[in-house]
Design a protein around this motif. Structure first.
Motif, PDB file in Angstrom:
ATOM      1  N   ALA A 138       0.826  -1.209   0.000  1.00 26.63           N
ATOM      2  CA  ALA A 138       0.000   0.000   0.000  1.00 26.63           C
ATOM      3  C   ALA A 138       0.860   1.259   0.000  1.00 26.63           C
ATOM      4  CB  ALA A 138      -0.929  -0.001   1.220  1.00 26.63           C
ATOM      5  N   LYS A 139       1.905   1.283   0.835  1.00 31.07           N
ATOM      6  CA  LYS A 139       2.777   2.454   0.892  1.00 31.07           C
ATOM      7  C   LYS A 139       3.534   2.625  -0.415  1.00 31.07           C
ATOM      8  CE  LYS A 139       4.774   5.967   2.869  1.00 31.07           C
ATOM      9  NZ  LYS A 139       4.010   7.188   3.198  1.00 31.07           N
ATOM     10  N   GLY A 140       3.945   1.518  -1.022  1.00 31.58           N
ATOM     11  CA  GLY A 140       4.629   1.588  -2.312  1.00 31.58           C
ATOM     12  C   GLY A 140       3.761   2.207  -3.388  1.00 31.58           C
ATOM     13  N   LYS A 141       2.494   1.889  -3.383  1.00 30.32           N
ATOM     14  CA  LYS A 141       1.570   2.485  -4.366  1.00 30.32           C
ATOM     15  C   LYS A 141       1.432   3.991  -4.139  1.00 30.32           C
ATOM     16  CE  LYS A 141      -1.230  -1.533  -5.664  1.00 30.32           C
ATOM     17  NZ  LYS A 141      -0.212  -2.542  -5.383  1.00 30.32           N
ATOM     18  N   LEU A 142       1.424   4.401  -2.862  1.00 31.66           N
ATOM     19  CA  LEU A 142       1.332   5.833  -2.558  1.00 31.66           C
ATOM     20  C   LEU A 142       2.602   6.569  -3.002  1.00 31.66           C
ATOM     21  CD1 LEU A 142      -0.250   5.750   1.021  1.00 31.66           C
ATOM     22  CD2 LEU A 142      -1.361   6.553  -1.074  1.00 31.66           C
ATOM     23  N   LEU A 143       3.763   5.930  -2.821  1.00 29.19           N
ATOM     24  CA  LEU A 143       5.031   6.585  -3.145  1.00 29.19           C
ATOM     25  C   LEU A 143       5.344   6.558  -4.634  1.00 29.19           C
ATOM     26  CD1 LEU A 143       7.392   5.262  -0.308  1.00 29.19           C
ATOM     27  CD2 LEU A 143       6.497   7.579  -0.544  1.00 29.19           C
ATOM     28  N   PHE A 144       5.083   5.414  -5.276  1.00 33.60           N
ATOM     29  CA  PHE A 144       5.587   5.196  -6.638  1.00 33.60           C
ATOM     30  C   PHE A 144       4.502   5.063  -7.701  1.00 33.60           C
ATOM     31  CE2 PHE A 144       8.506   2.873  -3.644  1.00 33.60           C
ATOM     32  CZ  PHE A 144       9.467   3.863  -3.586  1.00 33.60           C
ATOM     33  N   GLY A 145       3.235   4.973  -7.288  1.00 35.83           N
ATOM     34  CA  GLY A 145       2.147   4.840  -8.258  1.00 35.83           C
ATOM     35  C   GLY A 145       1.496   3.468  -8.179  1.00 35.83           C
ATOM     36  N   ASN A 146       0.317   3.367  -8.789  1.00 32.20           N
ATOM     37  CA  ASN A 146      -0.466   2.140  -8.689  1.00 32.20           C
ATOM     38  C   ASN A 146       0.160   0.945  -9.392  1.00 32.20           C
ATOM     39  OD1 ASN A 146      -2.532   3.225  -7.089  1.00 32.20           O
ATOM     40  ND2 ASN A 146      -3.638   4.002  -8.878  1.00 32.20           N
ATOM     41  N   HIS A 147       1.181   1.189 -10.216  1.00 26.62           N
ATOM     42  CA  HIS A 147       1.853   0.076 -10.881  1.00 26.62           C
ATOM     43  C   HIS A 147       2.726  -0.720  -9.911  1.00 26.62           C
ATOM     44  CE1 HIS A 147       4.832   3.305 -10.825  1.00 26.62           C
ATOM     45  NE2 HIS A 147       5.752   2.349 -10.854  1.00 26.62           N
TER      46      HIS A 147
END
Length: 220
Positions: free
Chosen positions: A37-46
């Protein structure tokens, strides 16, 4: 009492484990849910956590949360820094940017592209080696891909000199000030790039955590 096992992101509460009032008992699967979830917030939904990367992530998470038993099982020394190696695009940089978010209040390392250290050296000279070698908490990104530095016509293997200084800093601080790095190079290539003296110091500075050679390029 603040519950350190809970983190709120985007209005959603994530649990990393169970808190008994004194100790957090982390749950790796719950950590993965948060990191995704945090990765999607930082880097995008991909962004996503790949199943094939879980063995690497387990080691990195154990190091980050200072899980002594798991670190011992994987031969990781919590008193050393991390050297993450693997093929281009496997996710080394993203993970090193992501992991500090497991502890929002802790002092964390600054991600520094290795080439930027050389560019600084080319501009201001040997003060750059002092700035990055003698203090601070850093993760040098893409170690080994940077060019050779040059200041007033004199060439310098800048990151090699920085690592020698970081080794002295590590000893002087009794392991308190650690160094981290990511690289596409293997141990032999690092020795060819920096020499056996630096390579021997790197064995003291770093735990080597490697992605498999067949790790996919997530940027494609």
């Amino acid at each position: 009492m603040t519950n350190p096992s809970k983190i709120i992101e985007g209005g959603v509460e994530y649990s990393l484990g169970d808190f008994d009032g004194t100790t957090v008992h982390y749950d790796f699967n719950r950590i993965l849910i948060y990191l995704d979830a945090k990765g999607k917030l930082l880097f995008g939904n991909h962004f996503k956590i790949y199943k094939a990367d879980r063995p690497v992530l387990r080691k990195l998470c154990a190091y980050t949360i200072r899980d002594a038993l798991t670190c011992k099982r994987f031969g990781i020394d919590p008193e050393k820094g991390l050297l993450i190696n693997g093929p281009v695009g496997c996710g080394k940089t993203s993970l090193m940017k992501l992991l500090p978010h497991l502890f929002p209040g802790r002092r964390h390392y600054e991600m520094i592209p290795s080439r930027n250290v050389v560019f600084s050296f080319n501009h201001i000279g040997y003060k750059t080696i002092e700035d990055y070698g003698n203090s601070g908490y850093f993760c040098f990104d893409d170690l080994g891909a940077e060019p050779i530095g040059s200041y007033y016509g004199k060439d310098c293997n800048v990151l090699g000199e920085v690592l020698l200084s970081r080794y002295e800093l590590y000893l002087a601080s009794k392991g308190r000030i650690k160094t981290h790095a990511t690289t596409n190079l293997n141990a032999k290539e690092l020795e060819e790039r920096y020499g056996d003296r630096v390579r021997s110091r790197m064995r003291v500075l770093f735990n080597l955590v490697g992605f498999p050679k067949q790790a996919v390029d997530k940027r494609i």
